[in-house]
Design a protein around this motif. Structure first.
Motif, PDB file in Angstrom:
ATOM      1  N   LEU A  65     -14.414  16.742 -35.516  1.00 29.48           N
ATOM      2  CA  LEU A  65     -14.167  15.995 -36.736  1.00 29.48           C
ATOM      3  C   LEU A  65     -13.580  16.940 -37.784  1.00 29.48           C
ATOM      4  O   LEU A  65     -14.108  18.038 -37.988  1.00 29.48           O
ATOM      5  N   VAL A  66     -12.500  16.520 -38.417  1.00 31.31           N
ATOM      6  CA  VAL A  66     -12.029  17.200 -39.621  1.00 31.31           C
ATOM      7  C   VAL A  66     -12.951  16.748 -40.746  1.00 31.31           C
ATOM      8  O   VAL A  66     -12.884  15.606 -41.205  1.00 31.31           O
ATOM      9  N   GLY A 273     -20.539  25.590 -41.685  1.00 29.55           N
ATOM     10  CA  GLY A 273     -20.337  26.944 -41.177  1.00 29.55           C
ATOM     11  C   GLY A 273     -19.760  27.030 -39.787  1.00 29.55           C
ATOM     12  O   GLY A 273     -19.776  28.098 -39.179  1.00 29.55           O
ATOM     13  N   MET A 274     -19.237  25.936 -39.266  1.00 28.24           N
ATOM     14  CA  MET A 274     -18.640  25.964 -37.932  1.00 28.24           C
ATOM     15  C   MET A 274     -17.285  26.663 -37.983  1.00 28.24           C
ATOM     16  O   MET A 274     -16.419  26.286 -38.761  1.00 28.24           O
ATOM     17  N   LYS A 275     -17.120  27.669 -37.121  1.00 28.48           N
ATOM     18  CA  LYS A 275     -15.894  28.452 -37.150  1.00 28.48           C
ATOM     19  C   LYS A 275     -15.175  28.494 -35.811  1.00 28.48           C
ATOM     20  O   LYS A 275     -13.943  28.618 -35.782  1.00 28.48           O
ATOM     21  N   ALA A 294     -14.302  22.303 -41.434  1.00 31.54           N
ATOM     22  CA  ALA A 294     -13.677  22.075 -42.736  1.00 31.54           C
ATOM     23  C   ALA A 294     -12.875  23.299 -43.169  1.00 31.54           C
ATOM     24  O   ALA A 294     -11.680  23.382 -42.950  1.00 31.54           O
ATOM     25  N   ARG A 295     -13.558  24.263 -43.769  1.00 31.72           N
ATOM     26  CA  ARG A 295     -12.846  25.412 -44.346  1.00 31.72           C
ATOM     27  C   ARG A 295     -12.042  26.177 -43.302  1.00 31.72           C
ATOM     28  O   ARG A 295     -11.022  26.797 -43.630  1.00 31.72           O
ATOM     29  N   SER A 296     -12.465  26.120 -42.038  1.00 28.24           N
ATOM     30  CA  SER A 296     -11.717  26.778 -40.968  1.00 28.24           C
ATOM     31  C   SER A 296     -10.296  26.241 -40.856  1.00 28.24           C
ATOM     32  O   SER A 296      -9.394  26.940 -40.369  1.00 28.24           O
ATOM     33  N   LEU A 297     -10.085  24.997 -41.302  1.00 31.78           N
ATOM     34  CA  LEU A 297      -8.785  24.346 -41.194  1.00 31.78           C
ATOM     35  C   LEU A 297      -8.009  24.339 -42.509  1.00 31.78           C
ATOM     36  O   LEU A 297      -6.808  24.033 -42.521  1.00 31.78           O
ATOM     37  N   GLU A 307       0.527  24.270 -38.167  1.00 30.12           N
ATOM     38  CA  GLU A 307      -0.445  25.362 -38.298  1.00 30.12           C
ATOM     39  C   GLU A 307      -1.865  24.856 -38.098  1.00 30.12           C
ATOM     40  O   GLU A 307      -2.702  25.545 -37.516  1.00 30.12           O
ATOM     41  N   VAL A 308      -2.161  23.657 -38.593  1.00 34.16           N
ATOM     42  CA  VAL A 308      -3.488  23.072 -38.361  1.00 34.16           C
ATOM     43  C   VAL A 308      -3.715  22.873 -36.869  1.00 34.16           C
ATOM     44  O   VAL A 308      -4.789  23.189 -36.340  1.00 34.16           O
TER      45      VAL A 308
END
Length: 352
Positions: A65-66, A273-275, A294-297, A307-308
């Motif tokens: 999920l984004v 915090g998923m990376k 989230a922030r990873s993308l 790039e995503v």
């Protein structure tokens, strides 16, 4: 013309998450306490590993999920468009940031109206649950669903963020019956998520009994929204107080375990915090169904959908390698593997 109010705040949130240290200090997801036991003889063909699953009655190519990030600003328009295009191509679900701005004005509506870019994957609209104490209700929630053509609605819980935010809404009293009313009246499944401080089993049970269809634990270990709001704040009192809460929250691992022990069958989204794909694999082995990133993308999304997709492909590849390393050819086998150690305790004997 410079952005003002909620639109300005959304832009500030994006920029801070891109450029500043906004993770909780000395706070981890807890997933580092989980490790896999290598299987030297996996007896599967890597090319046959299958990541397919379903969520909100739609098929996904991978259990991802984004997660909710943004919307309601000029900067968010390009970000959400790139995320939506990539989600559709890779077969990920996608959730919008808080869509309240869509009801409060017509600026940057296109940042929320991404169904055209993501026509087939699950799309989730999003409203702060606290707004149910500030004049919003089932009618407004349904309007958000209709405007965005969403398959579901998130109600997000963000009490710590609101109390540090200069403009925060602080009345979280008696929200549960109002959440129940929304669940009864809105025509799509309603999920509840935190924003990085976590949901435990007790709260999850309360929400599920009120009619919530799924839980996104959004645990601690990633972006800390008290830190984001500290960086935005002009109030010395709030800025100073935020320092006392930079280690606040329930680690994502503990959230998953707690919710799954209380609710065996509720669909469970693990974010916070998923990376990497290895993080995702660990979360799945302890009870998660869908993994939110989230922030990873985010940084890639400021550049292009291509790039995503590169970041998404890497996460998927990492999950497949993990599964290959333990001999799991699909997600059911990953969920039920005994080739895992949790805090040094092997599950091999338990499941043999």
């Amino acid at each position: 013309m410079a952005e003002q109010g909620i639109n300005k705040r959304k832009t500030e949130h994006i920029r801070l998450c891109l450029t500043d240290h906004v993770e909780g200090v000395n706070k981890s997801t807890g997933l580092e306490g989980i490790s896999f036991i290598h299987n030297a003889l996996p007896e599967i063909n890597f090319q046959d590993i299958n990541l397919e699953t379903s969520f909100l009655n739609k098929s996904l190519k991978a259990p991802f999920l984004v997660s909710s990030m943004t919307g309601g600003s000029q900067m968010a328009e390009e970000i959400n468009k790139n995320l939506a295009i990539a989600a559709e191509e890779r077969g990920w679900a996608i959730a919008l940031g808080s869509t309240r701005a869509l009801l409060e004005g017509d600026k940057h509506q296109d940042s929320f109206l991404i169904r055209k870019q993501a026509p087939t994957v699950p799309l989730i609209a999003n409203l702060g649950a606290v707004q149910l104490n500030y004049g919003y209700g089932a009618e407004e929630a349904q309007k958000l669903v209709d405007l965005t053509e969403a398959d579901s609605l998130y109600l997000h819980l963000n009490s710590l963020q609101e109390v540090i935010q200069d403009e925060g809404d602080l009345n979280f009293e008696d929200l549960l019956p109002k959440i129940e009313e929304v669940c009864k009246k809105v025509t799509v499944p309603v999920g509840v998520k935190e924003v990085g401080f976590g949901i435990d089993g007790h709260v999850a049970r309360q929400l599920y009994d009120a009619g919530v269809s799924y839980i996104d634990v959004a645990g601690a270990g990633g972006t800390s929204w008290s830190q984001v709001e500290k960086l935005r704040s002009k109030d010395p009192l709030r800025k100073a107080a935020a320092e006392a809460f930079n280690n606040w929250g329930i680690p994502t691992k503990d959230c998953i375990v707690s919710v799954r022990s209380e609710l065996n069958n509720v669909p469970l989204v693990a974010s916070g915090g998923m990376k990497t794909g290895v993080d995702a694999a660990k979360a799945i082995t302890i009870g998660a169904d869908i993994i939110g990133f989230a922030r990873s993308l985010l940084k890639a999304a400021t550049t292009s959908s291509e790039e995503v997709m590169k970041v998404m492909e890497q996460i998927e590849f990492e999950l497949k390698i993990t599964m290959f390393g333990i001999g799991a050819k699909n997600l059911d086998e990953l969920k039920n593997t005994n080739r895992v150690e949790i805090m040094g305790r092997s599950l091999m004997e338990d499941k043999d």
